[in-house]
Each structure stands twice: as C-alpha cells, then as structure tokens.
Design a protein around this motif. Structure first.
Motif, mmCIF file in Angstrom:
data_model
loop_
_atom_site.group_PDB
_atom_site.id
_atom_site.type_symbol
_atom_site.label_atom_id
_atom_site.label_comp_id
_atom_site.label_asym_id
_atom_site.label_seq_id
_atom_site.Cartn_x
_atom_site.Cartn_y
_atom_site.Cartn_z
ATOM 1 N N SER A 183 0.662 -1.294 -0.037
ATOM 2 C CA SER A 183 -0.019 0.105 0.017
ATOM 3 C C SER A 183 0.703 1.177 -0.081
ATOM 4 O O SER A 183 0.598 2.255 -0.390
ATOM 5 C CB SER A 183 -0.827 0.122 1.070
ATOM 6 O OG SER A 183 -0.269 -0.014 2.703
ATOM 7 N N GLY A 184 2.262 1.160 0.701
ATOM 8 C CA GLY A 184 2.902 2.168 0.419
ATOM 9 C C GLY A 184 3.851 2.221 -0.740
ATOM 10 O O GLY A 184 4.797 3.219 -0.909
ATOM 11 N N HIS A 185 3.703 1.301 -1.707
ATOM 12 C CA HIS A 185 4.550 1.365 -2.955
ATOM 13 C C HIS A 185 4.322 2.816 -3.570
ATOM 14 O O HIS A 185 3.104 3.279 -4.147
ATOM 15 C CB HIS A 185 4.186 0.079 -3.942
ATOM 16 C CG HIS A 185 4.838 0.084 -4.877
ATOM 17 N ND1 HIS A 185 4.869 0.788 -6.159
ATOM 18 C CD2 HIS A 185 5.921 -0.800 -5.181
ATOM 19 C CE1 HIS A 185 5.658 0.393 -6.920
ATOM 20 N NE2 HIS A 185 6.308 -0.688 -6.375
ATOM 21 N N LYS A 186 5.164 3.644 -3.870
ATOM 22 C CA LYS A 186 4.990 4.931 -4.246
ATOM 23 C C LYS A 186 4.621 5.323 -5.594
ATOM 24 O O LYS A 186 3.778 5.882 -5.607
ATOM 25 C CB LYS A 186 6.428 5.594 -3.999
ATOM 26 C CG LYS A 186 6.920 5.688 -2.567
ATOM 27 C CD LYS A 186 8.240 6.511 -2.539
ATOM 28 C CE LYS A 186 8.625 6.618 -0.896
ATOM 29 N NZ LYS A 186 9.044 5.386 -0.323
ATOM 30 N N TRP A 187 4.952 4.409 -6.680
ATOM 31 C CA TRP A 187 4.298 4.384 -7.986
ATOM 32 C C TRP A 187 2.992 3.848 -7.971
ATOM 33 O O TRP A 187 2.066 4.666 -8.754
ATOM 34 C CB TRP A 187 5.259 3.800 -8.865
ATOM 35 C CG TRP A 187 4.721 3.797 -10.404
ATOM 36 C CD1 TRP A 187 4.242 2.985 -11.174
ATOM 37 C CD2 TRP A 187 4.432 5.052 -11.115
ATOM 38 N NE1 TRP A 187 3.851 3.260 -12.296
ATOM 39 C CE2 TRP A 187 4.121 4.591 -12.378
ATOM 40 C CE3 TRP A 187 4.949 6.292 -10.953
ATOM 41 C CZ2 TRP A 187 3.719 5.514 -13.366
ATOM 42 C CZ3 TRP A 187 4.590 7.268 -11.943
ATOM 43 C CH2 TRP A 187 4.148 6.823 -12.954
ATOM 44 N N LYS A 188 2.706 2.878 -7.402
ATOM 45 C CA LYS A 188 1.153 2.291 -7.296
ATOM 46 C C LYS A 188 0.485 3.214 -6.606
ATOM 47 O O LYS A 188 -0.737 3.660 -6.942
ATOM 48 C CB LYS A 188 1.470 0.726 -6.831
ATOM 49 C CG LYS A 188 2.034 -0.195 -7.527
ATOM 50 C CD LYS A 188 1.792 -1.578 -6.813
ATOM 51 C CE LYS A 188 2.697 -2.672 -7.720
ATOM 52 N NZ LYS A 188 2.580 -3.731 -6.765
#
Length: 358
Positions: free
Chosen positions: A111-116
């Motif tokens: 959920s913290g994956h910056k691009w997603k």
C-alpha cells in the motif's frame, strides 16, 4: 478482576527478537507502554516475532521484563515492521496466515509502494490537484530523459522508509548535483549521461522521481507534515506533526535529524494563525480522503501515517503513505499525544471485538 474471556487480545507482529534489553529494537519501549496501558483497559498485549505464530508462543511484558508465554487466542494482530531481517520467509508465511484468518489489521506493505500509490490516487478528482508530479524511473535512461526538462527532483526508492535511499537531483550552473539524504557532499557530474557511471543503477533502481516542492519554512528551516490517522472505517486524526529540518537538509525525516513541532504552530509561524487554520482544514480533508480510499481498497486497518506538505505559496500536497507509522516523533513532541495514539490502538482492538459480538 475481569474474567480472561472478557478481555480483548491484541497481538503485535514485529521483526526480532534481538539480543539485549531492546528485544524489539527501537519499538521496545512503545510495546511496553502499550502493554501497561492495555492492562488498565482490559486489553492483553502480546508480541510475536517470526516463528512464534507457528510455535504457539508469544512475548508478554510483566511490567519489569519480557517473558515467553503460550500464545493466547488473538482478536486483532498489527504488523509493526515494514521489513523483516530475521527469518523473512517465515514472517511472510505467518503474515499471510494472519490475513487469511481476518486477524491482520495493518495495511499491506504494498500500500506504500510509491508508484502504485500515485497511479491509484491520481484517479480521484479530490486528490489529483494535491499530488506532486511523479515519474517512474525503471532505467537510468528514464532519469536522464527527465533531466532534459526538470531541474530539481527527488528520487525515492519504491518502498523506502525513514528517509533511506532518497536523493535530491539538481541541474544548475551547467552541472548535475546528486545530494544523498544520508548526508555528505554531493556527487557532481557535467551531464545527465554521466550519472550512469557516477551513480550505480543497482543502488537505486527502480525508483520514483518527484518534482521538488519548495517547502514552507519555520524561520529558515523547511518543514513537511505527518498526520497520524487511526481506524480506517471512521478515520480519526490523532496527531498532526511538523517535521522541521535543518536549513540545507535533503529530507525532513526524523531519522535524518529533523525536529518535531506541533503542525499548527509551524504553519502559523509560516503563514499566520488564520491561514494556518484554513490549511489544517484542507490537510485534514486530504488525510481523511486517503484513509477512506485505503479502507475501501485494502480492508479494515487500525492506523496509517500520511506525509503531507505545504509549499511556500500555500499549496497543500499529499506525499506518501506509511502503513506502519512510527511514534518516535510523538514521544519527543508531547507525551500526552503519544499516549493518546496508543490508546487509539487499544480502542480499535476493543471495537473490533465488539463488532464480532465479543
């Protein structure tokens, strides 16, 4: 005394254990405080490290020391580590088991994956104006192409935390400057194409690049903001903190030397009291919108940390999401707010138990 059956069971899943008194690293004292508060609220707190779930054991705090005990039946489990260095495969397997059983109430790490996160949130009309321009850098050539038109960027690992791996890349005076958040002098190259040699790709790819926000300042010190939100079902803003950096710092992260201040005070210093109140209202709206969207997308969760910012000209931005927000800044800022943030976790566990008919 309450019957054991009537008590709420809260499990914390964390990396470790480590040798010495700090069994769970810098979070040890946090867990001790949570256990003592829980005792008074009818919540039993137990800490699990990789392998404990399978072995049916847990760490419990007696008030003086941590001891191993048989694991109690869990009502809510919270993951408090972003990365597991000890037995990562075991941790991954046990966390999947907890989530499948409906016990894990922490947002997944992705959920913290910056691009997603950026590509997901920019679909929302309320949030799109508050997202800094962001690009995916899967190859060195992606960053080189960006530098043809952008002269000030932040390059961040897709899943980085605590300011680790962040660099500021500036194009000025006929050269490229690469400033690491960890400190030290910059890497200097004459042209963007020379970055491939000066900055090994394996150390930072893939990453995202974000346009630099000219942050509001408290005196001559730039600051950004951290909102702590609890309960994704009915979002409550528990804390609003400004992270005030040193004048020339690359990041405002507490782990890289920034100091916490009450957000309202920092904003009032930068913009005046009346404008600060309006900005807090706008930031609250953004925070609640992100919290509600996260609940819809990932399911129930107890807490999340949101990084926000206000530019020098008063524009508000959402920067990123942290599914396992730390409490270090709260302890340093205000012990009462720190205590309130722990009580919110206990209340969440109680409410989940009540909703299940406990």
């Amino acid at each position: 005394m309450e019957d054991d059956v009537a008590r709420t069971q809260l499990a914390i899943y964390v990396d470790g254990p480590y040798p010495g008194p700090r069994k769970f690293g810098e979070q040890t004292r946090l867990f001790e405080d949570l256990a003592l508060l829980g005792r008074d609220r009818g919540v039993d707190v137990q800490v699990l490290t990789p392998g404990d779930l399978s072995a049916g054991r847990a760490h419990v705090f007696t008030g003086a020391a941590w001891e191993m005990a048989p694991r109690a039946a869990m009502g809510v489990a919270l993951r408090r580590s972003g990365v597991f260095h000890r037995q990562p495969a075991v941790a991954a397997r046990e966390l999947v088991a907890l989530r499948r059983r409906g016990l894990l109430h922490t947002l997944p790490r992705q959920s913290g994956h910056k691009w997603k996160l950026y590509t997901w949130l920019r679909r929302d009309q309320r949030l799109r104006p508050h997202l800094p321009r962001t690009w995916l850098c899967a190859r060195v050539e992606d960053l080189i192409a960006l530098l043809a038109n952008q002269d000030d960027l932040y390059v961040k690992p897709l899943n980085g935390t605590q300011g680790q791996g962040i660099h500021r890349v500036r194009r000025r005076a006929g050269r490229i400057e690469l400033w690491p958040a960890s400190g030290g002098g910059p890497i200097l190259v004459a042209t963007p194409s020379e970055l491939a040699c000066a900055w090994p790709a394996g150390s930072w790819l893939p990453s995202v690049a974000q346009t630099t926000i000219p942050l509001a300042r408290m005196g001559n010190r730039p600051f950004d903001l951290r909102w702590l939100v609890c309960d994704g079902d009915q979002p409550q803003i528990i804390a609003r903190v400004a992270r005030v950096a040193k004048p020339q710092a690359v990041t405002t992260n507490i782990h890289t030397g920034s100091e916490p201040r009450a957000a309202e005070i920092a904003l009032a210093d930068a913009f005046g009291t009346q404008t600060a109140g309006d900005l807090v209202d706008q930031l609250d709206e953004i925070a609640k919108a992100v919290a509600e969207l996260a609940r819809e997308r990932f399911g129930p969760y107890a807490e999340l940390g949101l990084d926000l910012a206000v530019s020098e000209d008063g524009r508000v931005y959402f920067i990123e999401l942290n599914p396992t927000p730390g409490r270090k800044m709260l302890r340093r800022l205000d012990p009462k707010v720190h205590r309130l943030s722990l009580q919110a976790l206990l209340e969440y566990a109680i409410q989940v138990r009540q909703r299940r008919g406990g």
